[in-house]
Motif scaffolding. Structure first.
Motif, PDB file in Angstrom:
ATOM      1  N   SER A 321       0.822  -1.208   0.000  1.00 46.28           N
ATOM      2  CA  SER A 321       0.000   0.000   0.000  1.00 46.28           C
ATOM      3  C   SER A 321       0.860   1.264   0.000  1.00 46.28           C
ATOM      4  N   PHE A 322       2.011   1.235   0.678  1.00 47.91           N
ATOM      5  CA  PHE A 322       2.925   2.380   0.640  1.00 47.91           C
ATOM      6  C   PHE A 322       3.425   2.618  -0.778  1.00 47.91           C
ATOM      7  N   GLY A 323       3.843   1.554  -1.452  1.00 48.22           N
ATOM      8  CA  GLY A 323       4.309   1.676  -2.830  1.00 48.22           C
ATOM      9  C   GLY A 323       3.227   2.200  -3.754  1.00 48.22           C
ATOM     10  N   GLU A 324       2.007   1.735  -3.531  1.00 47.91           N
ATOM     11  CA  GLU A 324       0.887   2.243  -4.336  1.00 47.91           C
ATOM     12  C   GLU A 324       0.679   3.734  -4.088  1.00 47.91           C
ATOM     13  N   GLY A 325       0.826   4.157  -2.837  1.00 49.61           N
ATOM     14  CA  GLY A 325       0.609   5.555  -2.486  1.00 49.61           C
ATOM     15  C   GLY A 325       1.534   6.505  -3.215  1.00 49.61           C
ATOM     16  N   ILE A 326       2.814   6.131  -3.402  1.00 44.82           N
ATOM     17  CA  ILE A 326       3.747   7.032  -4.071  1.00 44.82           C
ATOM     18  C   ILE A 326       3.757   6.849  -5.582  1.00 44.82           C
ATOM     19  N   SER A 327       2.945   5.921  -6.088  1.00 45.67           N
ATOM     20  CA  SER A 327       2.969   5.606  -7.515  1.00 45.67           C
ATOM     21  C   SER A 327       1.676   5.917  -8.253  1.00 45.67           C
ATOM     22  N   PHE A 328       0.519   5.618  -7.652  1.00 44.10           N
ATOM     23  CA  PHE A 328      -0.723   5.527  -8.416  1.00 44.10           C
ATOM     24  C   PHE A 328      -1.144   6.863  -9.025  1.00 44.10           C
ATOM     25  N   SER A 329      -1.093   7.959  -8.273  1.00 43.73           N
ATOM     26  CA  SER A 329      -1.563   9.251  -8.796  1.00 43.73           C
ATOM     27  C   SER A 329      -0.757   9.687 -10.012  1.00 43.73           C
ATOM     28  N   VAL A 330       0.540   9.408  -9.996  1.00 43.50           N
ATOM     29  CA  VAL A 330       1.391   9.757 -11.130  1.00 43.50           C
ATOM     30  C   VAL A 330       1.046   8.898 -12.339  1.00 43.50           C
ATOM     31  N   LEU A 331       0.876   7.597 -12.128  1.00 44.79           N
ATOM     32  CA  LEU A 331       0.517   6.705 -13.229  1.00 44.79           C
ATOM     33  C   LEU A 331      -0.829   7.082 -13.829  1.00 44.79           C
ATOM     34  N   TYR A 332      -1.778   7.472 -12.975  1.00 41.23           N
ATOM     35  CA  TYR A 332      -3.095   7.880 -13.471  1.00 41.23           C
ATOM     36  C   TYR A 332      -2.968   9.114 -14.354  1.00 41.23           C
ATOM     37  N   ARG A 333      -2.171  10.094 -13.927  1.00 39.70           N
ATOM     38  CA  ARG A 333      -1.978  11.311 -14.724  1.00 39.70           C
ATOM     39  C   ARG A 333      -1.379  10.980 -16.084  1.00 39.70           C
ATOM     40  N   PHE A 334      -0.355  10.115 -16.114  1.00 37.51           N
ATOM     41  CA  PHE A 334       0.272   9.747 -17.381  1.00 37.51           C
ATOM     42  C   PHE A 334      -0.710   9.023 -18.303  1.00 37.51           C
ATOM     43  N   ALA A 335      -1.537   8.135 -17.728  1.00 35.67           N
ATOM     44  CA  ALA A 335      -2.524   7.418 -18.537  1.00 35.67           C
ATOM     45  C   ALA A 335      -3.548   8.386 -19.124  1.00 35.67           C
ATOM     46  N   LEU A 336      -4.035   9.318 -18.312  1.00 38.80           N
ATOM     47  CA  LEU A 336      -5.057  10.261 -18.768  1.00 38.80           C
ATOM     48  C   LEU A 336      -4.520  11.177 -19.857  1.00 38.80           C
ATOM     49  N   MET A 337      -3.258  11.554 -19.766  1.00 43.26           N
ATOM     50  CA  MET A 337      -2.683  12.489 -20.726  1.00 43.26           C
ATOM     51  C   MET A 337      -2.029  11.796 -21.922  1.00 43.26           C
ATOM     52  N   SER A 338      -2.171  10.489 -22.029  1.00 40.36           N
ATOM     53  CA  SER A 338      -1.544   9.758 -23.131  1.00 40.36           C
ATOM     54  C   SER A 338      -2.342   9.836 -24.421  1.00 40.36           C
ATOM     55  N   SER A 339      -3.532  10.434 -24.380  1.00 39.11           N
ATOM     56  CA  SER A 339      -4.366  10.600 -25.572  1.00 39.11           C
ATOM     57  C   SER A 339      -4.808  12.053 -25.673  1.00 39.11           C
ATOM     58  N   GLU A 340      -4.960  12.532 -26.912  1.00 40.71           N
ATOM     59  CA  GLU A 340      -5.393  13.912 -27.145  1.00 40.71           C
ATOM     60  C   GLU A 340      -6.906  14.049 -27.198  1.00 40.71           C
ATOM     61  N   VAL A 341      -7.630  12.945 -27.102  1.00 35.02           N
ATOM     62  CA  VAL A 341      -9.092  12.985 -27.113  1.00 35.02           C
ATOM     63  C   VAL A 341      -9.586  13.695 -25.857  1.00 35.02           C
ATOM     64  N   SER A 342     -10.798  14.268 -25.899  1.00 38.96           N
ATOM     65  CA  SER A 342     -11.351  15.007 -24.763  1.00 38.96           C
ATOM     66  C   SER A 342     -11.246  14.177 -23.489  1.00 38.96           C
ATOM     67  N   LYS A 343     -10.888  14.858 -22.404  1.00 41.27           N
ATOM     68  CA  LYS A 343     -10.514  14.155 -21.184  1.00 41.27           C
ATOM     69  C   LYS A 343     -11.670  13.398 -20.532  1.00 41.27           C
ATOM     70  N   GLY A 344     -12.912  13.822 -20.766  1.00 45.47           N
ATOM     71  CA  GLY A 344     -14.034  13.048 -20.248  1.00 45.47           C
ATOM     72  C   GLY A 344     -14.075  11.658 -20.858  1.00 45.47           C
ATOM     73  N   THR A 345     -13.832  11.587 -22.166  1.00 42.17           N
ATOM     74  CA  THR A 345     -13.820  10.302 -22.859  1.00 42.17           C
ATOM     75  C   THR A 345     -12.632   9.464 -22.427  1.00 42.17           C
ATOM     76  N   VAL A 346     -11.448  10.089 -22.308  1.00 40.22           N
ATOM     77  CA  VAL A 346     -10.255   9.350 -21.875  1.00 40.22           C
ATOM     78  C   VAL A 346     -10.433   8.830 -20.454  1.00 40.22           C
ATOM     79  N   ALA A 347     -10.948   9.682 -19.562  1.00 36.24           N
ATOM     80  CA  ALA A 347     -11.176   9.248 -18.179  1.00 36.24           C
ATOM     81  C   ALA A 347     -12.187   8.109 -18.129  1.00 36.24           C
ATOM     82  N   ALA A 348     -13.191   8.170 -19.012  1.00 41.82           N
ATOM     83  CA  ALA A 348     -14.175   7.088 -19.077  1.00 41.82           C
ATOM     84  C   ALA A 348     -13.513   5.792 -19.524  1.00 41.82           C
ATOM     85  N   ALA A 349     -12.630   5.877 -20.520  1.00 43.05           N
ATOM     86  CA  ALA A 349     -11.941   4.684 -21.006  1.00 43.05           C
ATOM     87  C   ALA A 349     -11.047   4.092 -19.913  1.00 43.05           C
TER      88      ALA A 349
END
Length: 409
Positions: A321-349
């Motif tokens: 859980s400690f490792g997840e705490g320092i990792s997950f928010s950053v990974l989520y940001r990178f995943a969300l910004m990996s596509s140029e499509v509107s962010k509502g659609t990307v977040a939904a995907a």
């Protein structure tokens, strides 16, 4: 797209995420308070305790099934309208579950309550990422995670108290009240985004999703998210059965066992907030995942030495859980910004892939657990983290290399 000017984090601008996290807390405690009560609920409905993890998996399935609609809908109608509608629907479903009298109707309402998960992940998180600058958005996500983590810390203890002294029904009444309160805060403090997406037929949603899912980097980074989050999800889903049914702990001892594990996640998020401005963005992931791998290995040692299992699983899962705490928010940001499509659609995907993964893995491990017990749990956790070191890690290293070459730190 929405025309939203990124703002800096301040006391005034933090009021919106504070209102959102109250709803997030109510949705999360809607799982964490219920899980310890599931043994009593299955007994009340006259079914096997093996149904206990299904409360969580159906909750996640409900979120997965509507994410594809809510994200694009919020692109067109505005995040605020969809978010407030989701709060109202979740509140109603929490009250309706009080009328259930069978496991089938109970799980149906759990499925509908799960829509609240997508309201947060496909609408609320997208609004956060759009509203704040990059590092501030990650800080807000980490701060929200710490506040919402009160749910898994408080939930098991409150759930145990309800089982022992009153009734599980009161838990849902309290959850509905919290969600109702959050609606007032969101209505007052959530910014209304200026809509600039072209007025196109809703058939265009399918085209947007095709663009997202054809993006190999998006798929690699997003499929890595459930690998990182799944061991802790399995702990939340299966720990009532492992600790109470198999090891004979009391409901209160079960609740107290959650504190070090979930405390590790809180500590990880605090560390992330402290060091994120000092390191290249993504560096914390390269620190956190090896810690998670070591933690799952310790859990497997406990599986192989049953007399030490309780100690190994708590130590190992705290590291996970400690490792997840320092990792997950950053990974989520990178995943969300990996596509140029509107962010509502990307977040939904992102939400669809994550929650379907959660549902499938939890149900699969639930069935394996019936046959192999803690052996299935321990080796599944280890396998998930090992798998992250394949294609998700390669995609992350490519992102970090590109950011380094572009001079982004």
């Amino acid at each position: 797209m929405h025309n939203v000017q990124a703002t800096k984090l301040s006391r005034a601008t933090f009021m919106f995420p504070l209102a959102l996290v109250l709803f997030e807390f109510s949705v999360y405690i809607g799982n964490d308070l219920v899980q310890p009560a599931m043994l009593a609920i299955t007994k009340e409905f006259g079914v096997s305790s093996a149904w206990a993890p299904s409360s969580m998996s159906f909750y996640l399935l409900g979120g997965a099934c509507v994410a594809a609609i809510l994200g694009p809908l919020s692109d067109r109608l505005g995040r605020k309208k969809v978010l407030l509608g989701g709060v109202a629907f979740f509140t109603l479903c929490c009250l309706l579950i009080l009328l259930t009298n069978s496991i089938e109707s109970f799980l149906t309402l759990r499925f509908l309550q799960g829509f609240g998960l997508s309201v947060i992940s496909a609408v609320g998180y997208a609004a956060i990422q759009e509203t704040f600058e990059e590092r501030d958005a990650i800080k807000v996500m980490a701060l929200m995670a710490n506040i919402s983590l009160l749910a898994p810390l408080i939930g098991p203890v409150v759930g145990a108290f309800l089982i022992d002294h009153v009734s599980w029904h009161w838990g849902f009444i309290g959850i509905a009240f919290l969600a109702f309160l959050s609606g007032f805060g969101l209505k007052a403090k959530m910014p209304t985004t200026k809509q600039s997406i072209p007025k196109q037929p809703f058939s265009y949603i399918w085209d947007d999703f095709k663009k997202v899912f054809k993006n190999k980097r998006f798929l690699s980074l997003t499929l890595g998210l459930p690998m990182v989050a799944m061991p802790l999800m399995l702990w939340i889903a299966l720990s009532p059965v492992m600790l109470v049914d198999e090891l004979g702990l009391s409901s209160m001892q079960y609740g107290l066992a959650q504190f070090p594990v979930l405390g590790g996640l809180i500590l990880g998020n605090i560390v992330l907030l402290k060091i994120i401005d000092r390191l290249a963005l993504g560096r914390t992931v390269l620190l956190g995942l090896p810690i998670m791998l070591l933690g799952t290995a310790i859990v497997v040692v406990g599986v192989m030495l049953p007399q030490y299992f309780i100690y190994c699983v708590i130590i190992g899962m705290t590291m996970v859980s400690f490792g997840e705490g320092i990792s997950f928010s950053v990974l989520y940001r990178f995943a969300l910004m990996s596509s140029e499509v509107s962010k509502g659609t990307v977040a939904a995907a992102v939400s669809v892939l994550m929650m379907f993964s959660f549902f499938v893995v939890i149900e699969l491990i639930r069935m394996l657990y019936e046959q192999f017990h803690i052996l299935a749990y321990g080796f599944s956790c280890l396998a998930l983290i090992v798998l992250w070191f394949s294609f998700p890690r390669r995609a992350l290293m490519q992102v970090l290399q590109e950011r380094r070459e572009a001079g982004e730190f």
